[in-house]
Design an enzyme around this catalytic site. Structure first.
Site, mmCIF file in Angstrom:
data_model
loop_
_atom_site.group_PDB
_atom_site.id
_atom_site.type_symbol
_atom_site.label_atom_id
_atom_site.label_comp_id
_atom_site.label_asym_id
_atom_site.label_seq_id
_atom_site.Cartn_x
_atom_site.Cartn_y
_atom_site.Cartn_z
ATOM 1 C CB VAL A 21 47.070 41.799 52.812
ATOM 2 C CG1 VAL A 21 47.324 40.925 54.037
ATOM 3 C CG2 VAL A 21 47.319 43.265 53.129
ATOM 4 C CG ASP A 90 57.574 42.021 51.976
ATOM 5 O OD1 ASP A 90 56.619 42.067 51.195
ATOM 6 O OD2 ASP A 90 57.502 41.516 53.116
#
Ligand SMILES: Nc1ncnc2c1ncn2[C@@H]1O[C@H](COP(=O)(O)OP(=O)(O)O)[C@@H](O)[C@H]1O
Ligand SMILES: Nc1ncnc2c1ncn2[C@H]1C[C@H](O)[C@@H](COP(=O)(O)O)O1
Length: 222
Positions: A21, A90
């Site tokens: 992340v 993504d």
């Protein structure tokens, strides 16, 4: 200039961007799609009905969130297939199970029975000969400090309120996971080796590496 033609990247390629992340996947997805003339497949964070709840109570929502992500990514996979490729994606579907579900199960925030239900569904849907794997997985790697500054700078409230230990654990797991990942070819790129925020042209050496790498993997397939 369309760098796809310049570097001979097949128009039906599917490239997925993986990494922890905040490492820069969405930014890289946009930059690569623009320079190659490819479509994008994004994780939709703002419309995810479970994400805020999940960060507020992992135990209660981890199973729901994994099922939601699995369904969303599978639908995206179908869309990519229907277009015949030409996509930058993504985050890969493999990270959901290899990183997130596993981590929550091992940390006790996803029960064993929920984890087994989830993994059996994942395996039935994804780890089959019928599931098209990407041509390439680009793994973005960087130091924990750089990644923590990026998470801070991006400022999503749910992530700001999450203890640093969560991101440390994830960072450590990503390194182990990528070292044994073999569902498709992997190109590792360090986030210090390009700076697409300051200098758009720094995407070109990345495209060159992709082209070189795809050629090598195609040769190996022959
Ligand atoms: N190459 C880069 N240099 C500097 N900052 C970056 C770079 N790539 C991304 N960022 C910043 O880092 C943060 C996280 O990037 P993002 O692409 O959203 O990561 P991810 O999709 O991996 O969570 C954003 O604030 C973004 O602007
Ligand atoms: N499978 C997942 N389980 C839990 N959380 C997940 C999963 N996939 C993504 N996330 C979270 C992590 C971030 O807070 C957002 C978006 O991810 P990003 O790496 O910023 O694109 O969703």
């Amino acid at each position: 200039m369309n760098l796809r033609l310049k570097y001979g990247i097949p128009s039906n390629s599917v490239i997925t961007i993986a990494g922890t992340v905040g490492v820069g996947k969405s930014t890289m997805t946009n930059a690569l799609a623009n320079s190659l003339g490819f479509r994008t497949s994004f994780e939709k964070v703002d419309t995810n009905p479970y994400l805020d709840k999940f960060y507020a109570d992992f135990n209660r929502w981890s199973f729901h969130l994994q099922i939601y992500f699995l369904a969303e990514r599978f639908k995206e996979q179908k869309r990519i297939f229907e277009y015949g490729g030409g996509f930058i994606q993504d985050r890969s579907i493999y990270e959901d199970t290899g990183i997130f579900a596993k981590m929550h199960n091992e940390k006790g925030t996803m029960s064993q029975v929920d984890y087994e239900t989830y993994t059996s569904l994942f395996e039935a849907m994804v780890m089959t000969p019928y599931f098209p794997h990407p041509d390439l997985l680009i793994y973005l790697e960087g130091s924990l400090d750089d990644i923590l500054s990026r998470i801070k700078e991006r400022g999503r409230p749910m992530e700001q309120q999450t203890p640093i230990e969560y991101w440390e654990e994830m960072h450590r797991r990503y390194e182990n996971w990528i070292n044994s990942f073999n569902a498709c070819p992997v190109l590792r790129i360090n986030i210090n080796d390009y700076d697409i925020m300051e200098d758009e042209s720094s995407i070109e050496p990345v495209v060159e590496r992709i082209s070189h790498f795809l050629r090598q993997t195609q040769l190996l397939k022959k």
